[in-house]
Design a protein around this motif. Structure first.
Motif, PDB file in Angstrom:
ATOM      1  N   ALA A 132       0.836  -1.147   0.013  1.00  0.00           N
ATOM      2  CA  ALA A 132       0.004  -0.116   0.027  1.00  0.00           C
ATOM      3  C   ALA A 132       0.833   1.327   0.007  1.00  0.00           C
ATOM      4  O   ALA A 132       0.666   2.121  -0.579  1.00  0.00           O
ATOM      5  CB  ALA A 132      -0.879  -0.086   1.088  1.00  0.00           C
ATOM      6  N   THR A 133       1.783   1.346   0.824  1.00  0.00           N
ATOM      7  CA  THR A 133       2.756   2.477   0.757  1.00  0.00           C
ATOM      8  C   THR A 133       3.377   2.555  -0.249  1.00  0.00           C
ATOM      9  O   THR A 133       3.862   3.586  -0.840  1.00  0.00           O
ATOM     10  CB  THR A 133       3.978   2.153   1.946  1.00  0.00           C
ATOM     11  OG1 THR A 133       3.199   2.210   3.240  1.00  0.00           O
ATOM     12  CG2 THR A 133       4.846   3.397   2.134  1.00  0.00           C
ATOM     13  N   CYS A 134       4.097   1.543  -1.081  1.00  0.00           N
ATOM     14  CA  CYS A 134       4.643   1.726  -2.299  1.00  0.00           C
ATOM     15  C   CYS A 134       3.997   2.336  -3.465  1.00  0.00           C
ATOM     16  O   CYS A 134       4.265   3.082  -4.236  1.00  0.00           O
ATOM     17  CB  CYS A 134       5.311   0.155  -2.653  1.00  0.00           C
ATOM     18  SG  CYS A 134       6.361   0.085  -3.977  1.00  0.00           S
ATOM     19  N   LEU A 146      -3.519  -7.838  -7.975  1.00  0.00           N
ATOM     20  CA  LEU A 146      -4.291  -7.720  -6.918  1.00  0.00           C
ATOM     21  C   LEU A 146      -5.607  -8.087  -7.152  1.00  0.00           C
ATOM     22  O   LEU A 146      -6.318  -9.056  -6.451  1.00  0.00           O
ATOM     23  CB  LEU A 146      -4.620  -6.084  -6.395  1.00  0.00           C
ATOM     24  CG  LEU A 146      -3.316  -5.564  -5.725  1.00  0.00           C
ATOM     25  CD1 LEU A 146      -3.504  -4.090  -5.578  1.00  0.00           C
ATOM     26  CD2 LEU A 146      -2.815  -6.318  -4.365  1.00  0.00           C
ATOM     27  N   ALA A 147      -6.089  -7.978  -8.389  1.00  0.00           N
ATOM     28  CA  ALA A 147      -7.635  -8.353  -8.748  1.00  0.00           C
ATOM     29  C   ALA A 147      -7.654  -9.963  -8.775  1.00  0.00           C
ATOM     30  O   ALA A 147      -8.508 -10.556  -8.245  1.00  0.00           O
ATOM     31  CB  ALA A 147      -7.978  -7.656 -10.095  1.00  0.00           C
ATOM     32  N   GLY A 173      -8.257  -7.590  -2.130  1.00  0.00           N
ATOM     33  CA  GLY A 173      -9.469  -6.783  -2.702  1.00  0.00           C
ATOM     34  C   GLY A 173      -9.530  -5.598  -1.968  1.00  0.00           C
ATOM     35  O   GLY A 173      -9.924  -4.400  -2.605  1.00  0.00           O
ATOM     36  N   GLU A 174      -9.332  -5.450  -0.900  1.00  0.00           N
ATOM     37  CA  GLU A 174      -9.364  -4.241  -0.135  1.00  0.00           C
ATOM     38  C   GLU A 174      -8.387  -3.032  -0.301  1.00  0.00           C
ATOM     39  O   GLU A 174      -8.531  -1.791  -0.484  1.00  0.00           O
ATOM     40  CB  GLU A 174      -9.354  -4.391   1.466  1.00  0.00           C
ATOM     41  CG  GLU A 174     -10.455  -5.079   2.291  1.00  0.00           C
ATOM     42  CD  GLU A 174     -10.423  -4.871   3.791  1.00  0.00           C
ATOM     43  OE1 GLU A 174      -9.288  -4.454   4.059  1.00  0.00           O
ATOM     44  OE2 GLU A 174     -11.067  -5.543   4.249  1.00  0.00           O
ATOM     45  N   GLU A 197      -8.963   0.602  -2.425  1.00  0.00           N
ATOM     46  CA  GLU A 197      -8.337   1.563  -1.760  1.00  0.00           C
ATOM     47  C   GLU A 197      -7.653   2.370  -2.904  1.00  0.00           C
ATOM     48  O   GLU A 197      -7.635   3.733  -3.004  1.00  0.00           O
ATOM     49  CB  GLU A 197      -7.497   1.164  -0.652  1.00  0.00           C
ATOM     50  CG  GLU A 197      -7.002   2.533   0.036  1.00  0.00           C
ATOM     51  CD  GLU A 197      -5.856   1.871   1.229  1.00  0.00           C
ATOM     52  OE1 GLU A 197      -4.686   2.724   1.381  1.00  0.00           O
ATOM     53  OE2 GLU A 197      -6.136   0.895   1.658  1.00  0.00           O
ATOM     54  N   VAL A 198      -6.681   1.695  -3.678  1.00  0.00           N
ATOM     55  CA  VAL A 198      -5.715   2.536  -4.725  1.00  0.00           C
ATOM     56  C   VAL A 198      -6.762   3.028  -5.863  1.00  0.00           C
ATOM     57  O   VAL A 198      -6.658   4.259  -5.953  1.00  0.00           O
ATOM     58  CB  VAL A 198      -5.056   1.323  -5.449  1.00  0.00           C
ATOM     59  CG1 VAL A 198      -4.089   2.107  -6.343  1.00  0.00           C
ATOM     60  CG2 VAL A 198      -3.789   0.988  -4.210  1.00  0.00           C
ATOM     61  N   LEU A 199      -7.817   2.200  -6.095  1.00  0.00           N
ATOM     62  CA  LEU A 199      -8.746   2.671  -6.961  1.00  0.00           C
ATOM     63  C   LEU A 199      -9.605   4.116  -6.802  1.00  0.00           C
ATOM     64  O   LEU A 199      -9.898   4.943  -7.351  1.00  0.00           O
ATOM     65  CB  LEU A 199      -9.511   1.536  -7.765  1.00  0.00           C
ATOM     66  CG  LEU A 199      -9.045   0.759  -8.548  1.00  0.00           C
ATOM     67  CD1 LEU A 199     -10.090  -0.443  -8.743  1.00  0.00           C
ATOM     68  CD2 LEU A 199      -8.200   1.320  -9.628  1.00  0.00           C
ATOM     69  N   ARG A 200      -9.738   4.385  -5.286  1.00  0.00           N
ATOM     70  CA  ARG A 200     -10.411   5.314  -4.908  1.00  0.00           C
ATOM     71  C   ARG A 200      -9.561   6.706  -5.047  1.00  0.00           C
ATOM     72  O   ARG A 200     -10.302   7.822  -4.816  1.00  0.00           O
ATOM     73  CB  ARG A 200     -11.097   5.022  -3.393  1.00  0.00           C
ATOM     74  CG  ARG A 200     -12.267   4.135  -3.244  1.00  0.00           C
ATOM     75  CD  ARG A 200     -12.883   4.289  -1.898  1.00  0.00           C
ATOM     76  NE  ARG A 200     -11.668   3.866  -0.874  1.00  0.00           N
ATOM     77  CZ  ARG A 200     -11.765   2.736  -0.235  1.00  0.00           C
ATOM     78  NH1 ARG A 200     -12.527   1.732  -0.785  1.00  0.00           N
ATOM     79  NH2 ARG A 200     -10.842   2.410   0.517  1.00  0.00           N
TER      80      ARG A 200
END
Length: 275
Positions: A223-225, A243-244, A266-267, A271-274
């Motif tokens: 997530a940080t990367c 991820l998908a 999935g989460e 999060e990234v797509l938001r």
């Protein structure tokens, strides 16, 4: 359990919205396209003269003037890509004229399940495109080196590039899901193998080269990367595709759920797509 790449089509609209005009998602594939060489790119007199100057420059800095392949066919037929040859010096010449040759390349997102890590590439500051950016492992197809029983093979490109950039030898025990994309900033057309597994015992053998530094990213640090600003669009797209796929596999496999209880693909994807 292998996931049918066709299921990824449900994510294509949201992926395309996220990347906007920086990247085009062409297709998710179960079979690599066949590559057919139809000739050689024709350069004008001025372009040819400029390419000769670029060849001399490359020689002085000890960089290869390798042959590349430019996709010349439309991408409506992903089962066969028609290409023409050109040396890198010729590509530099075309770029001088603000052209974006559709260079055919191939890459792999490497995964170590034993250590729960992705193997990514931080490109060096001296590369022509996307210096200092995060990417997956890969590069341009070579018309002489990437042959399998006399036929050009994108899998051979991936094996060669992984060995050149990391020192690792990989095998394709199963046909992976493939993502075919086009980068808007430079015209690259890239076919990526999503989630090629490597063993933990090979991780200590990873090496770097002049093109960049290989980095092991724990799943829990991904997530940080992904929030870092310097990403090659196609590289980030391949991670999101992974991820998908992983989210689909987790839903379909209780054992997989237990193994990955500290990491919810999935989460993270949502999060990234938001953002």
């Amino acid at each position: 359990m292998p996931i049918d790449p066709a299921l990824l089509q449900t994510h294509r609209p949201e992926f395309q919205h996220y990347f906007g005009d920086t990247l085009e998602f062409i297709a998710f594939l179960a079979i690599a396209p066949r590559i057919k060489i139809t000739g050689r790119i024709s350069l004008s007199v001025a372009e040819l003269a400029a390419s000769q100057q670029h060849a001399l420059r490359l020689a002085t800095i000890n960089r290869p003037d390798d042959p590349h392949l430019i996709v010349t066919s439309t991408l409506s037929n992903t089962s066969c890509l028609e290409v023409e040859e050109i040396n890198f010096s010729g590509i530099c010449s075309l770029r001088d004229q603000a052209q974006q040759p559709a260079i055919l390349s191939a890459s792999a997102l490497l995964v170590c399940e034993e250590t729960q890590e992705l193997i990514l590439h931080r490109r060096s500051e001296s590369v022509v495109t996307h210096p200092n950016h995060w990417h997956v492992i890969g590069g341009a197809m070579h018309p002489q080196l990437d042959l399998d029983q006399g036929q050009l093979s994108l899998f051979k490109t991936i094996q060669r590039e992984v060995q050149e950039e990391t020192g690792l030898m990989i095998e394709f025990d199963n046909i992976p899901a493939l993502s075919l994309v086009r980068e808007s900033s430079n015209g690259f057309i890239q076919c990526a193998a999503i989630g090629i597994e490597i063993s933990a015992k090979t991780l200590d053998d990873i090496q770097d080269n002049w093109e960049g530094h290989t980095v092991r990213i724990p799943f829990t640090d991904l997530a940080t990367c992904l929030r870092e600003p310097l990403w090659v669009p196609s590289g980030k797209a391949h991670v999101l595709t992974w991820l998908a796929l992983r989210a689909m596999q987790t839903l379909d496999d209780r054992q997989f759920q237990e193994k990955n209880r500290r990491f919810n693909a999935g989460e993270l994807l949502a999060e990234v797509l938001r953002d």
